[in-house]
Structure formats: structure tokens, C-alpha cells
Design a protein around this motif. Sequence first.
Motif, PDB file in Angstrom:
ATOM      1  N   UNK A   1      49.220  37.330  17.632  1.00 20.44           N
ATOM      2  CA  UNK A   1      48.426  38.026  18.655  1.00 20.44           C
ATOM      3  C   UNK A   1      47.446  37.069  19.320  1.00 20.44           C
ATOM      4  N   UNK A   2      46.801  36.225  18.533  1.00 23.85           N
ATOM      5  CA  UNK A   2      45.859  35.246  19.093  1.00 23.85           C
ATOM      6  C   UNK A   2      46.575  34.227  19.968  1.00 23.85           C
ATOM      7  N   UNK A   3      47.771  33.800  19.544  1.00 26.16           N
ATOM      8  CA  UNK A   3      48.549  32.873  20.374  1.00 26.16           C
ATOM      9  C   UNK A   3      48.891  33.513  21.717  1.00 26.16           C
ATOM     10  N   UNK A   4      49.280  34.781  21.690  1.00 28.45           N
ATOM     11  CA  UNK A   4      49.598  35.491  22.927  1.00 28.45           C
ATOM     12  C   UNK A   4      48.378  35.543  23.840  1.00 28.45           C
ATOM     13  N   UNK A   5      47.243  35.939  23.283  1.00 26.54           N
ATOM     14  CA  UNK A   5      46.030  36.033  24.093  1.00 26.54           C
ATOM     15  C   UNK A   5      45.578  34.657  24.584  1.00 26.54           C
ATOM     16  N   UNK A   6      45.823  33.616  23.783  1.00 28.66           N
ATOM     17  CA  UNK A   6      45.496  32.257  24.223  1.00 28.66           C
ATOM     18  C   UNK A   6      46.298  31.853  25.453  1.00 28.66           C
ATOM     19  N   UNK A   7      47.534  32.294  25.536  1.00 28.46           N
ATOM     20  CA  UNK A   7      48.347  32.017  26.731  1.00 28.46           C
ATOM     21  C   UNK A   7      47.653  32.601  27.957  1.00 28.46           C
ATOM     22  N   UNK A   8      47.171  33.831  27.836  1.00 29.74           N
ATOM     23  CA  UNK A   8      46.521  34.473  28.970  1.00 29.74           C
ATOM     24  C   UNK A   8      45.136  33.867  29.237  1.00 29.74           C
TER      25      UNK A   8
ATOM     26  N   UNK B   1      35.483  46.924  38.324  1.00 25.88           N
ATOM     27  CA  UNK B   1      35.344  45.563  37.816  1.00 25.88           C
ATOM     28  C   UNK B   1      34.009  44.928  38.173  1.00 25.88           C
ATOM     29  N   UNK B   2      33.131  45.705  38.786  1.00 30.55           N
ATOM     30  CA  UNK B   2      31.818  45.163  39.123  1.00 30.55           C
ATOM     31  C   UNK B   2      31.148  44.689  37.844  1.00 30.55           C
ATOM     32  N   UNK B   3      30.720  43.454  37.842  1.00 26.28           N
ATOM     33  CA  UNK B   3      30.075  42.882  36.671  1.00 26.28           C
ATOM     34  C   UNK B   3      31.029  42.229  35.689  1.00 26.28           C
ATOM     35  N   UNK B   4      32.345  42.302  35.929  1.00 28.09           N
ATOM     36  CA  UNK B   4      33.322  41.652  35.054  1.00 28.09           C
ATOM     37  C   UNK B   4      33.640  40.284  35.658  1.00 28.09           C
ATOM     38  N   UNK B   5      33.476  39.243  34.857  1.00 25.61           N
ATOM     39  CA  UNK B   5      33.788  37.890  35.356  1.00 25.61           C
ATOM     40  C   UNK B   5      35.170  37.857  35.970  1.00 25.61           C
ATOM     41  N   UNK B   6      35.347  36.946  36.926  1.00 27.58           N
ATOM     42  CA  UNK B   6      36.615  36.917  37.656  1.00 27.58           C
ATOM     43  C   UNK B   6      37.751  36.243  36.897  1.00 27.58           C
ATOM     44  N   UNK B   7      37.476  35.492  35.851  1.00 27.16           N
ATOM     45  CA  UNK B   7      38.544  34.861  35.082  1.00 27.16           C
ATOM     46  C   UNK B   7      38.231  35.058  33.599  1.00 27.16           C
TER      47      UNK B   7
ATOM     48  N   UNK C   1      45.237  41.164  38.170  1.00 35.00           N
ATOM     49  CA  UNK C   1      44.719  42.025  37.118  1.00 35.00           C
ATOM     50  C   UNK C   1      45.918  42.324  36.222  1.00 35.00           C
ATOM     51  N   UNK C   2      45.806  41.901  34.973  1.00 36.12           N
ATOM     52  CA  UNK C   2      46.900  42.008  34.007  1.00 36.12           C
ATOM     53  C   UNK C   2      46.468  42.947  32.890  1.00 36.12           C
ATOM     54  N   UNK C   3      47.365  43.842  32.497  1.00 34.28           N
ATOM     55  CA  UNK C   3      47.097  44.730  31.364  1.00 34.28           C
ATOM     56  C   UNK C   3      48.214  44.567  30.343  1.00 34.28           C
ATOM     57  N   UNK C   4      47.824  44.236  29.118  1.00 32.85           N
ATOM     58  CA  UNK C   4      48.736  44.180  27.978  1.00 32.85           C
ATOM     59  C   UNK C   4      48.314  45.306  27.048  1.00 32.85           C
TER      60      UNK C   4
ATOM     61  N   UNK D   1      40.864  34.773  41.143  1.00 26.07           N
ATOM     62  CA  UNK D   1      40.543  35.674  40.030  1.00 26.07           C
ATOM     63  C   UNK D   1      41.779  36.018  39.188  1.00 26.07           C
ATOM     64  N   UNK D   2      41.591  36.010  37.888  1.00 25.52           N
ATOM     65  CA  UNK D   2      42.639  36.384  36.941  1.00 25.52           C
ATOM     66  C   UNK D   2      41.950  37.097  35.788  1.00 25.52           C
ATOM     67  N   UNK D   3      42.115  38.403  35.748  1.00 26.18           N
ATOM     68  CA  UNK D   3      41.508  39.208  34.686  1.00 26.18           C
ATOM     69  C   UNK D   3      42.627  39.831  33.864  1.00 26.18           C
ATOM     70  N   UNK D   4      42.536  39.663  32.563  1.00 26.71           N
ATOM     71  CA  UNK D   4      43.530  40.232  31.661  1.00 26.71           C
ATOM     72  C   UNK D   4      42.815  41.159  30.688  1.00 26.71           C
ATOM     73  N   UNK D   5      43.320  42.367  30.573  1.00 26.62           N
ATOM     74  CA  UNK D   5      42.773  43.378  29.677  1.00 26.62           C
ATOM     75  C   UNK D   5      43.852  43.727  28.657  1.00 26.62           C
ATOM     76  N   UNK D   6      43.453  43.887  27.402  1.00 25.17           N
ATOM     77  CA  UNK D   6      44.439  44.162  26.362  1.00 25.17           C
ATOM     78  C   UNK D   6      43.921  45.224  25.402  1.00 25.17           C
TER      79      UNK D   6
END
Length: 141
Positions: free
Chosen positions: A113-120, A13-19, A96-99, A133-138
Amino acid sequence: MDQPLRQPQETPLKGVRSNIVQSIRAFQVHDLQAAAAQLGQHFLYANLAQAQSKQDVLDLIAQQFTFPAHFGKNFDALYDCMTDPLHKSGPQPGFIVVLEQIPATAKFDKEAREQLLDIFRDAADYWADRKIPFRCFYSFL
């Protein structure tokens, strides 16, 4: 002599913003899980490949994230479960969340799908305000 023989393992995650909420792209789920362990953060994973509808998506997330039985199974309840109760339970180390494999079906279209991602995204903003930090990857199916 005082230097370690090996350098500490760098987190992927080096270089990935924390939120942030972003496509999983070059990341591997097991690497993200290892990064969460290395950072002492919560790792939440949901594979949504079997979902066909909004209700299916919410059911699978609730089941795989082990939400409480009273989870309301709507987007507002999803946001609530990802934020306030966790905040009230004490200091949090980060997330760290993975969908994985979000469906692209007639019953779960681009808008859903956009509504779901907007929640995250909203959850990432919530935790950013608290300096956590809250990182979500989908990925999409």
C-alpha cells in the motif's frame, strides 16, 4: 446591481495544497469529481474494493484509468503512465485522482500500500515541478 445574485460556488479543495496525496477523509467522491469539472482538470477514479493482490490493484487501475493496452502492470509502468506520456501529449490543466478502497490483504500488505501511494506521491512531485496541480485522495477498504 453590478454584483451577481449568488457567489460563485467554492471548490471543496479550497485550502488543499495543489500537489498532495492524502486520505479522502471528509471529501465525497462526487464533490471531488465536481471540483475537477469546475477547475477544468482531469478526474481519474479507481475503486479497488475487488482487488486482493498487487496485480489485481494494477489491473483495476489500468482498466478504470483507461491505460493503453501495452501498460506493463508494475509500479514503474504505473508511474510512467501517470507522468511522462501525459506531459508529452501537451499542456495539462491538472489532475484529481481518487483511489477508493485500497485493499488491506495478506497479498496487498502495508508495504505494498505504501509503495502504491509512493507512486502517486512521486507523480505529484513530477507535476509540481511543472507547476501543474495533482491531487490524489485515497481510502482503505
